[in-house]
Design a protein around this motif. Sequence first.
Motif, PDB file in Angstrom:
ATOM      1  N   HIS A  23      -0.815 -11.138 -17.592  1.00 43.00           N
ATOM      2  CA  HIS A  23       0.352 -11.285 -16.723  1.00 43.00           C
ATOM      3  C   HIS A  23       0.226 -12.614 -15.991  1.00 43.00           C
ATOM      4  N   PHE A  24       1.331 -13.344 -15.886  1.00 45.18           N
ATOM      5  CA  PHE A  24       1.333 -14.654 -15.238  1.00 45.18           C
ATOM      6  C   PHE A  24       2.221 -14.605 -14.001  1.00 45.18           C
ATOM      7  N   TYR A  25       1.758 -15.250 -12.923  1.00 43.95           N
ATOM      8  CA  TYR A  25       2.459 -15.221 -11.645  1.00 43.95           C
ATOM      9  C   TYR A  25       2.718 -16.642 -11.154  1.00 43.95           C
ATOM     10  N   TYR A 130      -4.080  -7.393   2.119  1.00 43.05           N
ATOM     11  CA  TYR A 130      -3.451  -8.594   2.681  1.00 43.05           C
ATOM     12  C   TYR A 130      -3.506  -9.775   1.704  1.00 43.05           C
ATOM     13  N   ALA A 131      -2.643 -10.748   1.978  1.00 42.85           N
ATOM     14  CA  ALA A 131      -2.669 -12.062   1.334  1.00 42.85           C
ATOM     15  C   ALA A 131      -2.764 -13.061   2.480  1.00 42.85           C
ATOM     16  N   GLU A 164       2.950  -7.292  -5.634  1.00 43.79           N
ATOM     17  CA  GLU A 164       3.036  -7.254  -4.175  1.00 43.79           C
ATOM     18  C   GLU A 164       2.104  -8.282  -3.539  1.00 43.79           C
ATOM     19  N   LEU A 165       0.936  -8.459  -4.122  1.00 41.13           N
ATOM     20  CA  LEU A 165      -0.015  -9.442  -3.623  1.00 41.13           C
ATOM     21  C   LEU A 165       0.576 -10.853  -3.708  1.00 41.13           C
ATOM     22  N   VAL A 166       1.157 -11.182  -4.856  1.00 43.15           N
ATOM     23  CA  VAL A 166       1.760 -12.506  -5.046  1.00 43.15           C
ATOM     24  C   VAL A 166       2.955 -12.679  -4.104  1.00 43.15           C
ATOM     25  N   ARG A 171       5.340 -15.136   0.908  1.00 42.33           N
ATOM     26  CA  ARG A 171       5.757 -15.039   2.309  1.00 42.33           C
ATOM     27  C   ARG A 171       4.874 -15.922   3.191  1.00 42.33           C
ATOM     28  N   ALA A 172       3.566 -15.956   2.895  1.00 45.29           N
ATOM     29  CA  ALA A 172       2.648 -16.800   3.665  1.00 45.29           C
ATOM     30  C   ALA A 172       3.021 -18.273   3.505  1.00 45.29           C
ATOM     31  N   ILE A 173       3.328 -18.682   2.291  1.00 43.75           N
ATOM     32  CA  ILE A 173       3.737 -20.074   2.061  1.00 43.75           C
ATOM     33  C   ILE A 173       5.041 -20.367   2.790  1.00 43.75           C
TER      34      ILE A 173
END
Length: 195
Positions: A23-25, A130-131, A164-166, A171-173
Motif C-alpha cells: 500500500h502506498f501513501y 498519534y502522529a 488514519e495514521l497518514v 493534519r499535522a502538516i
Amino acid sequence: MMRVFVTAAMALIAGCASSPPEHFYSLSVGMGGSAPQATPAYYIELPAVTVPQQVARNQLVVTTGAGRVDLLEQERWAAPPAAEIGQALSLAVSGDLGTIDVFRTPTPDKAPVYRISTNIQRFESAPGRYALIDAVWSVRLVGSTQVHTCRSVAQETVSAGYDELVAGHRRAIARISTDIAKTVRILAAGGKPSC
C-alpha cells in the motif's frame, strides 16, 4: 523429473500470488487552498526538507512502544518522506497565501521571494495513538540577512489503521503550514511576527 519441476514452479507462483499487497501513501493528497493570484505580490521558495535518518526511507516506520520501532515492508510512502513532507508543505503554504512556490524557477525582476527552510526534528507514527511532526523552520526574504526562525510541534490523535495514521500526519502538516503562512504574511506586510 519434469513433473517435480512443474510442481515446484506452481508452488513458487502460488507463493508469489499470495504475498500481501503493498500500500502506498501520500501526504500531499488534499493539500492546497485558493488558486494563486494572476500576479502574486510575492513568491515563496521551499527548498528540500530534511528528516531524521531513521525515517528517511520509503517504508512506514512506526513506534510500537518502549523505544521499539518497526519497519513496515507492505506500507510505504509514495516518495521518500522528505519529498512527501516538502511537497505537502509547499502546496499548503502556497495555497494558503495564494502564491507560487518558485524553488528552482526564475522569478520576475525585483519580485519578493520568501525562502522557507524546514528541518523535521521528529516524525513519529504510533498507529492507533498519534502522529507527530516536530519541525524547526525559518523564513527569510531572499536578499535580506534577517531570518525569522520558529518551531512547530503538531501532534494529532489517530485511531487504528494506517490510513488514519497518514491522515493524522496530513493534519499535522496543515497545522505547521498555517504557522509558516502566518509568518510569511506578517513579514510581507512589513510586520514583526512572533513564534
